[in-house]
Design a protein around this motif. Sequence first.
Motif, PDB file in Angstrom:
ATOM      1  N   ASN A  24      32.398  18.328  15.802  1.00 20.41           N
ATOM      2  CA  ASN A  24      31.150  18.730  15.163  1.00 20.41           C
ATOM      3  C   ASN A  24      30.176  19.170  16.259  1.00 20.41           C
ATOM      4  O   ASN A  24      30.477  19.056  17.446  1.00 20.41           O
ATOM      5  N   THR A  57      28.565  26.333  16.661  1.00 20.40           N
ATOM      6  CA  THR A  57      29.712  26.718  15.844  1.00 20.40           C
ATOM      7  C   THR A  57      30.338  27.990  16.409  1.00 20.40           C
ATOM      8  O   THR A  57      29.633  28.932  16.772  1.00 20.40           O
ATOM      9  N   VAL A  80      31.933  25.557   8.719  1.00 20.18           N
ATOM     10  CA  VAL A  80      32.041  24.958   7.391  1.00 20.18           C
ATOM     11  C   VAL A  80      32.242  26.115   6.406  1.00 20.18           C
ATOM     12  O   VAL A  80      31.528  27.122   6.471  1.00 20.18           O
ATOM     13  N   GLU A  88      32.443  33.142   8.424  1.00 17.61           N
ATOM     14  CA  GLU A  88      33.358  32.037   8.680  1.00 17.61           C
ATOM     15  C   GLU A  88      34.627  32.493   9.402  1.00 17.61           C
ATOM     16  O   GLU A  88      35.100  31.821  10.332  1.00 17.61           O
ATOM     17  N   SER A 117      38.878  23.356  11.008  1.00 14.87           N
ATOM     18  CA  SER A 117      38.001  23.576   9.846  1.00 14.87           C
ATOM     19  C   SER A 117      38.641  23.366   8.487  1.00 14.87           C
ATOM     20  O   SER A 117      37.988  23.546   7.468  1.00 14.87           O
ATOM     21  N   TYR A 121      35.605  20.373   6.490  1.00 17.75           N
ATOM     22  CA  TYR A 121      34.881  21.649   6.472  1.00 17.75           C
ATOM     23  C   TYR A 121      35.418  22.611   5.424  1.00 17.75           C
ATOM     24  O   TYR A 121      34.865  23.688   5.211  1.00 17.75           O
TER      25      TYR A 121
END
Length: 174
Positions: A24, A57, A80, A88, A117, A121
């Motif tokens: 994370n 991220t 996420v 993403e 992920s 996630y």
Amino acid sequence: MAELIAVQGDITTMRVDAIVNAANTSLLGGGGVDGAIHRAAGPELLAECRKLGGCETGNGKATPGFHLPAKWVFHVVGPVWQGGGHDEDDLLSNCYQRCLELAKAHHVRSIAFPAISTGIYQFPPKRAARIAIDTVREHVDASDVEVVRFVCFDRETLEIYEHILEEPPRVPIG
């Protein structure tokens, strides 16, 4: 070209130069793969991660493996899943590419990736596997990595990776 293989197992037991932690943004531990890696590496890993100031991220940072069989841990923060309209795919691809850059910098010849992920996630597993394999195939030669293991926690994920690895590599467009 590096050897790309899928295996079912526990990433904390992999005898490779580096394992990848699906972390994370704090890098201070969590659940799933992240928690397992922190437990197996020992308290020194948390102490080292505290010095890193977190991570964005799609990016990653390296630490020693401490009590793990792997010399290095590459901590990456996957996206996420928010339905696919918030970059993403690109952020996940960046995680794999960043690990290969870290591999080059740390002279890593073998690396093990989890399915980044796809746990809490909620990134769709087939989509994530396709991105992982395509990105690694595209960038692995520049990294000097010789062996890539995609470590799958369960049989269903293993079958997804095995199926995609059997397909011929996709030709990048552009």
